[in-house]
Design an enzyme around this catalytic site. Structure first.
Site, PDB file in Angstrom:
ATOM      1  N   ASP A 288      11.279   2.373   6.474  1.00 35.83           N
ATOM      2  CA  ASP A 288      10.827   0.994   6.408  1.00 35.83           C
ATOM      3  C   ASP A 288      12.069   0.110   6.486  1.00 35.83           C
ATOM      4  O   ASP A 288      12.890   0.113   5.570  1.00 35.83           O
ATOM      5  CB  ASP A 288      10.072   0.725   5.101  1.00 35.83           C
ATOM      6  CG  ASP A 288       9.451  -0.670   5.055  1.00 35.83           C
ATOM      7  OD1 ASP A 288      10.032  -1.591   5.643  1.00 35.83           O
ATOM      8  OD2 ASP A 288       8.391  -0.835   4.424  1.00 35.83           O
TER       9      ASP A 288
ATOM     10  N   GLU B  73     -12.838   0.343  18.011  1.00 35.94           N
ATOM     11  CA  GLU B  73     -13.830   0.460  16.944  1.00 35.94           C
ATOM     12  C   GLU B  73     -14.999  -0.469  17.236  1.00 35.94           C
ATOM     13  O   GLU B  73     -14.798  -1.562  17.773  1.00 35.94           O
ATOM     14  CB  GLU B  73     -13.197   0.117  15.591  1.00 35.94           C
ATOM     15  CG  GLU B  73     -12.124   1.100  15.158  1.00 35.94           C
ATOM     16  CD  GLU B  73     -11.557   0.803  13.762  1.00 35.94           C
ATOM     17  OE1 GLU B  73     -12.050  -0.158  13.109  1.00 35.94           O
ATOM     18  OE2 GLU B  73     -10.645   1.517  13.329  1.00 35.94           O
TER      19      GLU B  73
ATOM     20  N   ILE C  65       0.834  -1.206   0.000  1.00 36.04           N
ATOM     21  CA  ILE C  65       0.000   0.000   0.000  1.00 36.04           C
ATOM     22  C   ILE C  65       0.868   1.255   0.000  1.00 36.04           C
ATOM     23  O   ILE C  65       0.624   2.199  -0.757  1.00 36.04           O
ATOM     24  CB  ILE C  65      -0.955  -0.010   1.207  1.00 36.04           C
ATOM     25  CG1 ILE C  65      -1.964  -1.171   1.075  1.00 36.04           C
ATOM     26  CG2 ILE C  65      -1.706   1.316   1.333  1.00 36.04           C
ATOM     27  CD1 ILE C  65      -2.786  -1.430   2.315  1.00 36.04           C
TER      28      ILE C  65
ATOM     29  N   CYS D 241      -4.477   5.617   7.862  1.00 37.11           N
ATOM     30  CA  CYS D 241      -5.495   4.744   7.273  1.00 37.11           C
ATOM     31  C   CYS D 241      -5.061   3.283   7.375  1.00 37.11           C
ATOM     32  O   CYS D 241      -5.534   2.438   6.620  1.00 37.11           O
ATOM     33  CB  CYS D 241      -5.726   5.107   5.807  1.00 37.11           C
ATOM     34  SG  CYS D 241      -6.428   6.742   5.546  1.00 37.11           S
ATOM     35  N   ALA D 242      -4.148   2.995   8.309  1.00 36.30           N
ATOM     36  CA  ALA D 242      -3.575   1.646   8.404  1.00 36.30           C
ATOM     37  C   ALA D 242      -4.197   0.854   9.549  1.00 36.30           C
ATOM     38  O   ALA D 242      -5.030  -0.025   9.328  1.00 36.30           O
ATOM     39  CB  ALA D 242      -2.065   1.733   8.560  1.00 36.30           C
TER      40      ALA D 242
ATOM     41  N   ASP E 184      -8.707   7.128   9.614  1.00 30.87           N
ATOM     42  CA  ASP E 184      -9.737   6.189   9.174  1.00 30.87           C
ATOM     43  C   ASP E 184      -9.852   5.028  10.160  1.00 30.87           C
ATOM     44  O   ASP E 184     -10.773   4.237  10.073  1.00 30.87           O
ATOM     45  CB  ASP E 184      -9.388   5.647   7.785  1.00 30.87           C
ATOM     46  CG  ASP E 184     -10.465   4.738   7.214  1.00 30.87           C
ATOM     47  OD1 ASP E 184     -11.649   5.115   7.272  1.00 30.87           O
ATOM     48  OD2 ASP E 184     -10.123   3.644   6.708  1.00 30.87           O
TER      49      ASP E 184
ATOM     50  N   GLY F 263     -11.143   2.395   4.456  1.00 40.07           N
ATOM     51  CA  GLY F 263      -9.997   2.170   3.576  1.00 40.07           C
ATOM     52  C   GLY F 263     -10.263   1.202   2.438  1.00 40.07           C
ATOM     53  O   GLY F 263      -9.819   1.419   1.308  1.00 40.07           O
ATOM     54  N   ALA F 264     -10.982   0.123   2.715  1.00 42.16           N
ATOM     55  CA  ALA F 264     -11.242  -0.896   1.693  1.00 42.16           C
ATOM     56  C   ALA F 264     -12.633  -0.774   1.081  1.00 42.16           C
ATOM     57  O   ALA F 264     -13.054  -1.639   0.316  1.00 42.16           O
ATOM     58  CB  ALA F 264     -11.068  -2.279   2.299  1.00 42.16           C
TER      59      ALA F 264
ATOM     60  N   HIS G 282     -13.435   3.644   9.137  1.00 41.15           N
ATOM     61  CA  HIS G 282     -12.680   2.511   8.598  1.00 41.15           C
ATOM     62  C   HIS G 282     -13.139   2.174   7.169  1.00 41.15           C
ATOM     63  O   HIS G 282     -13.566   1.062   6.863  1.00 41.15           O
ATOM     64  CB  HIS G 282     -12.825   1.287   9.502  1.00 41.15           C
ATOM     65  CG  HIS G 282     -11.635   0.365   9.434  1.00 41.15           C
ATOM     66  ND1 HIS G 282     -11.095  -0.250  10.528  1.00 41.15           N
ATOM     67  CD2 HIS G 282     -10.870  -0.030   8.390  1.00 41.15           C
ATOM     68  CE1 HIS G 282     -10.057  -0.994  10.163  1.00 41.15           C
ATOM     69  NE2 HIS G 282      -9.909  -0.877   8.865  1.00 41.15           N
TER      70      HIS G 282
END
Length: 528
Positions: A173, A263, A154, A232-233, A258, A283-284, A281
């Protein structure tokens, strides 16, 4: 008799049709997953269960699933499936780990625009008839620096989109190689450098012990005044209390979330903060992504139920029934070798090299290599599995090499794994003895024999008198029981390695005291 599959969540008609076209008896009941008692009553009839997130596949459901062979999750998250119980009953759990990447990346970009231009607040104000042009002074993103924490599947898509918007992209990373960074057009940096330089910071990493609250008050303090944070992860990557304080104080220019620690987030400390944008949430949540994962999971489940092919399984390697008896202990060995090396590696990995010698070279090395990569990558990416590990390694620019050779040395057959990083090479070798148990036989060229255990200490030291006694005394004082003790050395008086099996986790306080033991160079706690 044709297999029977229950779809208990909302999947697209095209996915339902895939099952029908391939001769599967499919029962489409998209609201059944919400009725736990009804699901419990009927689950015993089915060979397969296709779900999204609404169906909770608990241990109780699995206990009643007498004929169930496979659970397919359309999406990546499997928190709603009791995987250990499914594994215990021989039920394969599949997901679709790569179907939502573009959608999630686009949502992160949308959040960047939203906070940069205060779009939600400006929309509410305008529709209330206020026309407050002067109140909503925004920020251009052109020529600004975007800091990515996580540059995998992503994150790399976000980088590509941001570069297209004329942003400068820097990335933190540990798995990102310099070559991959050049290919993506990003600059690989350390976390502190990223914090100092980023105008916008966005996160794309799993939630692990190492990444939990990676953005806390200390990290925010290092950021530019007026910088923006987008998450958003995963909830928990960012300290919500610290972000709220920074927004209230004006240290941050805005934030877009997000995902949240708890939650569904009906209440949250961030709600109502200045220039805070939130979504539930999403994102998808695009029609394209939902369609992709639905079609993917239908194809995967059909492949398994009709042909026995296993893909994207979280609890089973891709191994045929004929291969299993011989291959399984070597798959376990390969994963342990990878985990051993991965837990000791701090810098970016360039190459994973696997050498198969003797009889093991004639087995399914693909499965063993996938297992080794799973072991290497798991310490930082806890959701990786044997199917996704090769893809994740490829995305991160990690070269994977396999070498097959005839018997060489004292052992009839062995696997040697070598990690090449930006700073060093580290190798570890192992074999499977007649009892079927994997053993370590060499570390960094030093011969030793050790069986890996749940809790171990890896110690490098100078081969000097007094070391073992001093080490044992420190462990004894700390109340740490030694189960096994394995030693190996290069040559007298030179480098040596000690592998100690202990009965439980060792505290950081004890680790610090062990590091001060005479002749110790490095101490690391390992878990298997």
């Amino acid at each position: 008799m044709a297999p029977k599959v229950l779809i208990s969540d909302k999947l697209s008609p095209a996915a339902v049709q895939i099952f029908k076209d391939r001769g599967i008896n499919v029962d489409f009941q998209p609201d059944l997953g919400k009725d736990k008692e009804k699901l419990l009553e009927v689950i015993g009839q089915y060979d397969g269960l296709a779900i999204r997130s609404a169906t909770k596949v608990t241990g109780k459901i699995i206990a009643a699933a007498d004929n169930l062979k496979v659970i397919g999750r359309a999406g990546i998250g499997v928190d709603n499936v009791d995987i250990p119980q499914a594994t215990a009953r021989g039920i394969i759990v599949m997901n679709t780990p790569f179907g939502n990447a573009i959608t999630t990346a686009e949502h992160a970009i949308a959040m960047i625009f939203s906070v940069a231009r205060q779009i939600p607040a400006a929309d509410a104000s305008t529709q209330a008839g206020k026309w407050e042009k002067s109140r909503f002074m925004g920020k251009e993103i052109t020529a600004k620096t975007l800091g990515l924490i996580g540059c995998g599947n992503i994150g790399s898509i976000v980088a590509e989109r941001a570069i297209g918007l004329k942003m400068k992209v820097v990335a933190f990373d540990p798995f990102l190689t310099p070559e991959r960074a050049v290919l993506l057009g990003v600059e690989k940096v350390e976390l502190d450098d990223l914090l100092r330089r980023a105008d916008f910071l966005t996160l794309h990493t799993p939630l692990t012990d190492k990444t939990r609250n990676i953005i806390d008050s200390a990290a925010i303090e290092k950021m530019k005044p007026g910088a923006f944070i987008v998450n958003c992860a995963r909830g928990g990557l960012v300290d919500e209390e610290a972000v709220r304080k920074a927004l209230d104080d004006g240290k941050l220019g805005g934030a877009g979330f997000d995902v949240f620690v708890d939650e569904p987030a009906k209440e949250n400390v961030l709600f109502g903060a200045p220039n805070f944008v939130s979504t539930p949430h999403l994102g998808a949540s695009t029609s394209e992504a939902q369609e992709n994962v639905a079609l993917q999971v239908a194809e995967q489940m059909c492949d398994y139920l009709l042909e026995g092919a296993v893909s994207n399984a979280l609890n089973m390697p891709s191994i045929t029934a004929e291969e299993a008896p011989k291959l399984t202990p070597f798959v376990q060995l390969a994963e342990q070798l990878g985990s051993f090396a991965g837990q000791l590696t701090e810098s970016g990995i360039l190459t994973v090299r696997l050498e198969y010698a003797g009889a093991v070279a004639d087995l399914n090395t693909k499965a063993m290599t996938s297992a080794a990569l799973t072991g290497v990558l798991t310490p930082l990416l806890q959701t990786v599995n044997m199917v996704s590990a090769p893809v994740v390694a490829r995305e991160r620019g990690i070269a994977v090499e396999e070498i097959r050779r005839e018997k060489k040395g004292a052992y009839e057959t062995y696997i040697r794994l070598t990690l090449v990083t930006e700073h060093q090479e580290r190798s570890v070798a192992g074999t499977v003895f007649a009892d079927g148990k994997p053993r370590i036989i060499q570390v960094k060229g030093i011969n030793m024999e050790a069986e890996l255990a749940p809790h171990m200490l890896y110690i490098t030291n100078e081969d000097k008198p007094g070391f073992i006694g001093h080490l044992g005394t420190e462990l004894g004082k700390a109340g740490v029981n030694i189960a096994t003790f394995n030693l190996g050395r290069d040559r007298p008086g030179q480098d040596a390695i000690c592998l100690v099996e202990v009965d439980g986790e060792v505290s950081q306080e004890v680790m610090t005291s062990l590091a001060s033991v005479s002749h110790v160079k490095q101490v690391k706690a390992l878990a298997f």
